[in-house]
Design an enzyme around this catalytic site. Structure first.
Site, short mmCIF file in Angstrom:
data_model
loop_
_atom_site.label_atom_id
_atom_site.label_comp_id
_atom_site.label_asym_id
_atom_site.label_seq_id
_atom_site.Cartn_x
_atom_site.Cartn_y
_atom_site.Cartn_z
N PRO A 196 0.81 -1.22 0.00
CA PRO A 196 0.00 0.00 0.00
C PRO A 196 0.84 1.27 0.00
O PRO A 196 0.33 2.36 -0.24
CB PRO A 196 -0.85 -0.12 1.28
CG PRO A 196 -0.13 -1.11 2.13
CD PRO A 196 0.56 -2.04 1.20
N GLU A 240 2.72 -7.56 8.94
CA GLU A 240 2.99 -6.12 8.93
C GLU A 240 3.88 -5.70 7.76
O GLU A 240 4.37 -4.58 7.71
CB GLU A 240 3.67 -5.72 10.25
CG GLU A 240 2.75 -5.75 11.45
CD GLU A 240 1.57 -4.79 11.29
OE1 GLU A 240 1.80 -3.60 10.98
OE2 GLU A 240 0.41 -5.24 11.45
N ARG A 247 -2.35 -9.29 -20.77
CA ARG A 247 -3.25 -9.00 -21.88
C ARG A 247 -2.63 -8.06 -22.91
O ARG A 247 -3.12 -7.92 -24.03
CB ARG A 247 -4.58 -8.44 -21.37
CG ARG A 247 -4.46 -7.07 -20.73
CD ARG A 247 -5.74 -6.69 -19.97
NE ARG A 247 -6.92 -6.81 -20.80
CZ ARG A 247 -7.30 -5.89 -21.68
NH1 ARG A 247 -6.57 -4.80 -21.86
NH2 ARG A 247 -8.39 -6.05 -22.39
N ASP A 278 -8.81 0.35 -25.12
CA ASP A 278 -9.32 0.24 -23.76
C ASP A 278 -9.23 1.58 -23.05
O ASP A 278 -8.43 2.45 -23.41
CB ASP A 278 -8.51 -0.78 -22.95
CG ASP A 278 -8.83 -2.20 -23.35
OD1 ASP A 278 -9.91 -2.43 -23.92
OD2 ASP A 278 -8.00 -3.09 -23.09
#
Length: 247
Positions: free
Chosen positions: A90, A117, A155, A170
């Site tokens: 994150p 953690e 992809r 896209d």
């Protein structure tokens, strides 16, 4: 062929994902190979522990350096090229289409999936080439996040989608959201397909799609336009959209 290795404490999570849909077709065609390694297998202690308490105190457990270092070293020995080592965290840079396009150029990717953690900082400092976050939220581990990134990269590999124009049209590929799409029938319960799309005029179709991509981006993700080099025609359309929103 691109090689993708994943280091995870839960390798079984990847089995169904890699054996379905586009990811399976890509492997079957020889465009990519996948291998998932449980880095617990590289733990040197008799209990195969891969985590320990934090120096300085604090809640939770931290993934130890040794198993990760040794697992990465083993993967490198099997590779003919220098891998990009991607840590799912994150704290990483927020993932975007440009990252996928960049990673798709590589021959070998190694994904590190954390738990608890997180990782001992020495892993980040000495091994990792990329730190990636798929959004401003926290998951239990890096497995689901790495699956998202792998799917978005594979992809883009040549021949994987079959229709080479698909990836280029896209959302985000050209900096805009994708335009609205329609299929048969042209009139569904009074809801009609825009005339431009059934006109047979390719130039008119292209113009309509471009304009509607810009409109959708303006209405839903105006932040994407902040760094865009707006053409004269796009500027006129944006003024039109602004007037419409004020009416």
């Amino acid at each position: 062929m691109m090689r993708i290795d994943v280091l995870s404490l839960f390798p079984e999570m990847f089995k169904a994902v890699f054996e379905q849909s586009i990811l399976k077709k890509a492997a079957d065609s020889g465009s990519v190979s996948y291998d998932v390694t449980n880095f617990r297998d590289y733990a040197e202690n008799k209990h195969q522990r891969v985590d320990d308490y934090l120096y300085g105190g604090g809640a939770g457990m931290l993934l130890m350096a040794q198993p990760i270092f040794d697992a990465v070293a083993a993967l490198r020995k099997r590779s003919d090229s220098k891998p990009r080592i991607v840590m799912m965290t994150p704290q990483g840079e927020r993932y975007q289409q440009r990252h996928a396009e960049n990673l798709a150029k590589e021959d070998h990717l190694i994904f590190l999936c954390g738990h608890y953690e997180g990782f001992d900082e020495r892993i980040r400092e000495q091994l990792v080439t990329d730190e990636i976050s798929i959004g401003d939220y926290v998951l239990t581990g890096g497995e689901l996040a790495s699956m998202v990134v792998i799917d978005s990269v594979v992809r883009l590999l040549p021949g994987v989608l079959g229709n080479e124009t698909s990836a280029h049209t896209d959302s985000f590929s050209n900096g805009l959201l994708e335009h609205p799409q329609y299929t048969r029938p042209a009139d569904f319960r009074g809801l009609k397909v825009p005339d431009a799309l059934i006109s047979g005029n390719h130039a008119l179709v292209d113009e309509w799609r471009h304009k509607e991509s810009l409109r959708r981006t303006y209405l839903r993700r105006p932040d994407l336009l902040s760094d865009r080099d707006i053409t004269e025609q796009e500027a006129k359309w944006l003024e039109e959209f602004k007037r419409e929103s004020e009416e």
